[in-house]
Design a protein around this motif. Sequence first.
Motif, PDB file in Angstrom:
ATOM      1  N   GLY A 220       0.785  -1.223   0.000  1.00 23.05           N
ATOM      2  CA  GLY A 220       0.000   0.000   0.000  1.00 23.05           C
ATOM      3  C   GLY A 220       0.816   1.271   0.000  1.00 23.05           C
ATOM      4  O   GLY A 220       0.300   2.342   0.318  1.00 23.05           O
ATOM      5  N   ASP A 221       2.122   1.188  -0.347  1.00 24.45           N
ATOM      6  CA  ASP A 221       2.965   2.386  -0.392  1.00 24.45           C
ATOM      7  C   ASP A 221       3.216   2.784  -1.847  1.00 24.45           C
ATOM      8  O   ASP A 221       2.669   2.202  -2.780  1.00 24.45           O
ATOM      9  CB  ASP A 221       4.279   2.141   0.347  1.00 24.45           C
ATOM     10  CG  ASP A 221       5.036   0.926  -0.189  1.00 24.45           C
ATOM     11  OD1 ASP A 221       4.639   0.381  -1.241  1.00 24.45           O
ATOM     12  OD2 ASP A 221       6.030   0.522   0.433  1.00 24.45           O
ATOM     13  N   VAL A 222       4.086   3.796  -2.039  1.00 24.88           N
ATOM     14  CA  VAL A 222       4.335   4.299  -3.391  1.00 24.88           C
ATOM     15  C   VAL A 222       5.009   3.245  -4.260  1.00 24.88           C
ATOM     16  O   VAL A 222       4.665   3.068  -5.429  1.00 24.88           O
ATOM     17  CB  VAL A 222       5.200   5.580  -3.337  1.00 24.88           C
ATOM     18  CG1 VAL A 222       5.575   6.038  -4.734  1.00 24.88           C
ATOM     19  CG2 VAL A 222       4.447   6.685  -2.612  1.00 24.88           C
ATOM     20  N   THR A 224       4.667   0.103  -4.035  1.00 21.14           N
ATOM     21  CA  THR A 224       3.629  -0.864  -4.424  1.00 21.14           C
ATOM     22  C   THR A 224       2.836  -0.329  -5.605  1.00 21.14           C
ATOM     23  O   THR A 224       2.476  -1.070  -6.527  1.00 21.14           O
ATOM     24  CB  THR A 224       2.696  -1.171  -3.236  1.00 21.14           C
ATOM     25  OG1 THR A 224       3.454  -1.763  -2.178  1.00 21.14           O
ATOM     26  CG2 THR A 224       1.587  -2.117  -3.655  1.00 21.14           C
ATOM     27  N   GLY A 225       2.564   0.972  -5.588  1.00 20.44           N
ATOM     28  CA  GLY A 225       1.895   1.581  -6.734  1.00 20.44           C
ATOM     29  C   GLY A 225       2.700   1.422  -8.001  1.00 20.44           C
ATOM     30  O   GLY A 225       2.144   1.154  -9.081  1.00 20.44           O
ATOM     31  N   MET A 226       4.014   1.567  -7.915  1.00 18.96           N
ATOM     32  CA  MET A 226       4.872   1.328  -9.066  1.00 18.96           C
ATOM     33  C   MET A 226       4.781  -0.121  -9.512  1.00 18.96           C
ATOM     34  O   MET A 226       4.688  -0.422 -10.711  1.00 18.96           O
ATOM     35  CB  MET A 226       6.325   1.658  -8.723  1.00 18.96           C
ATOM     36  CG  MET A 226       6.660   3.126  -8.632  1.00 18.96           C
ATOM     37  SD  MET A 226       8.413   3.373  -8.255  1.00 18.96           S
ATOM     38  CE  MET A 226       9.193   2.602  -9.685  1.00 18.96           C
ATOM     39  N   ALA A 227       4.802  -1.020  -8.546  1.00 20.68           N
ATOM     40  CA  ALA A 227       4.788  -2.446  -8.862  1.00 20.68           C
ATOM     41  C   ALA A 227       3.491  -2.853  -9.558  1.00 20.68           C
ATOM     42  O   ALA A 227       3.485  -3.739 -10.419  1.00 20.68           O
ATOM     43  CB  ALA A 227       4.975  -3.262  -7.590  1.00 20.68           C
ATOM     44  N   ARG A 228       2.397  -2.191  -9.206  1.00 20.46           N
ATOM     45  CA  ARG A 228       1.089  -2.576  -9.753  1.00 20.46           C
ATOM     46  C   ARG A 228       0.656  -1.707 -10.929  1.00 20.46           C
ATOM     47  O   ARG A 228      -0.419  -1.899 -11.482  1.00 20.46           O
ATOM     48  CB  ARG A 228       0.050  -2.511  -8.635  1.00 20.46           C
ATOM     49  CG  ARG A 228       0.412  -3.391  -7.439  1.00 20.46           C
ATOM     50  CD  ARG A 228      -0.627  -3.336  -6.341  1.00 20.46           C
ATOM     51  NE  ARG A 228      -1.855  -4.008  -6.724  1.00 20.46           N
ATOM     52  CZ  ARG A 228      -2.907  -4.149  -5.922  1.00 20.46           C
ATOM     53  NH1 ARG A 228      -2.860  -3.676  -4.689  1.00 20.46           N
ATOM     54  NH2 ARG A 228      -3.982  -4.755  -6.337  1.00 20.46           N
TER      55      ARG A 228
END
Length: 421
Positions: A220-222, A224-228
């Motif tokens: 739920g961090d930044v 993770t946003g990159m990963a998804r």
Amino acid sequence: MTDFTTTDYFSDESVAADTYPYFDFLLEGRRVWREPHHGVVMVAGHEEVLTVLRDAATFSNVNIVAGPSFKFPVELTGDDVTEQVEQCRDAVPMGDQIISFDPPKHTAHRGLLMGLITPKRLKENEEFMWRLADRQLDVVLPGGQCEFIDDFAQPYTLLVIADLLGVPESDHPSLLRQAGVGRRLLGDTGEDEGRPHHPLDFLYGYFTERIEELRREPRGDVLTGMARATFPDGSTPEPVDVARIAANLFSAGQETTVRLLSTALRLICDEPGLQQRLREHRELIPRFIEETLRLESPIKGAFRLALKTTTLAGVEIPAGSTIMLLHGATGRDPRQFECPHEMRIDRPNVRQHISFGAGIHTCPGAPLARAEGRVVIERLFDRTNEIRVSEAAHGPAGARRYEYLPTYMIHGLRALTLEFS
């Protein structure tokens, strides 16, 4: 005016040290000119460079950093070499980086990048910039002086981008050590051990590993946003594709912003009356940053390849020609800017420079660089009464000794020693 007709722009050390007389030579009637040593078409005029930047169908980014002597493995023939170039992209330096892509691949990867650099994320990142500036000034100010590039600008810009991309602050010291910067901040002494040959090579491994990990266990961090994150068509990029975008943002964004910051501080100290004016009128700082970008762009120039035979400013350019867009010259084009060699922060068209490019390849980190410049200058003004260039290091005012990077693409100081009251 010096006649540079027989000068090799790409190897003459005196031109690398002081490029502006060469640029003036081109702007005086040679805004599009094929130089004689490598056959590179030099484009110096503001209007002409804009024309190329806005026509990605005719002018490819494939060779943007390849150099004047790069040769494709096959001979490029005919009036349209688009297909031949596509078959050879893997042979071009930096061919795996977004800066060398053309549509439609560029469109997809830039969409992924812009999904990471959102207005919300930029606002959060600016809050970090203020904290980071104070943290670094706590280290460098007590001594009364610092070598600004190594002690402040290099680590500052690296950590700003690290924060933008969501790298945890606990990993920041490791990034500084592996990049070989920020020794004074880290309290390191002695020789570095285990540093990669290229100071940013380690980023590929770092981000690839983190992306793979967070796809398995999202947090739920930044990062993770990159990963998804997905491409605009909904497909999922390979982890290494995301890592390359992140590493490119580090390498391109850090180097140019370091040069912007050091040039801005040099001008603040050397331009009579400028420092006091900016201290008293902080609202002028953003305009000063724009004028700095116009007057001394961190990018001297970058390459393009003519995919199709065309004409620019009356000069025929055959398909397959190497072109160099001289961003550093465009800011001094007298057709666009009145008295172009003067620092005028109140000039009405101060933001019409093209230091950040234009068209589909406009620098996505432009808002980031502008914010970094503003924050650093404001915080330095908040915490000092006066900033001076060290006479011991650079000589007295009016007779300064500055050394510039000996490159034909980047404009910037090798070092800048500042003193503080």
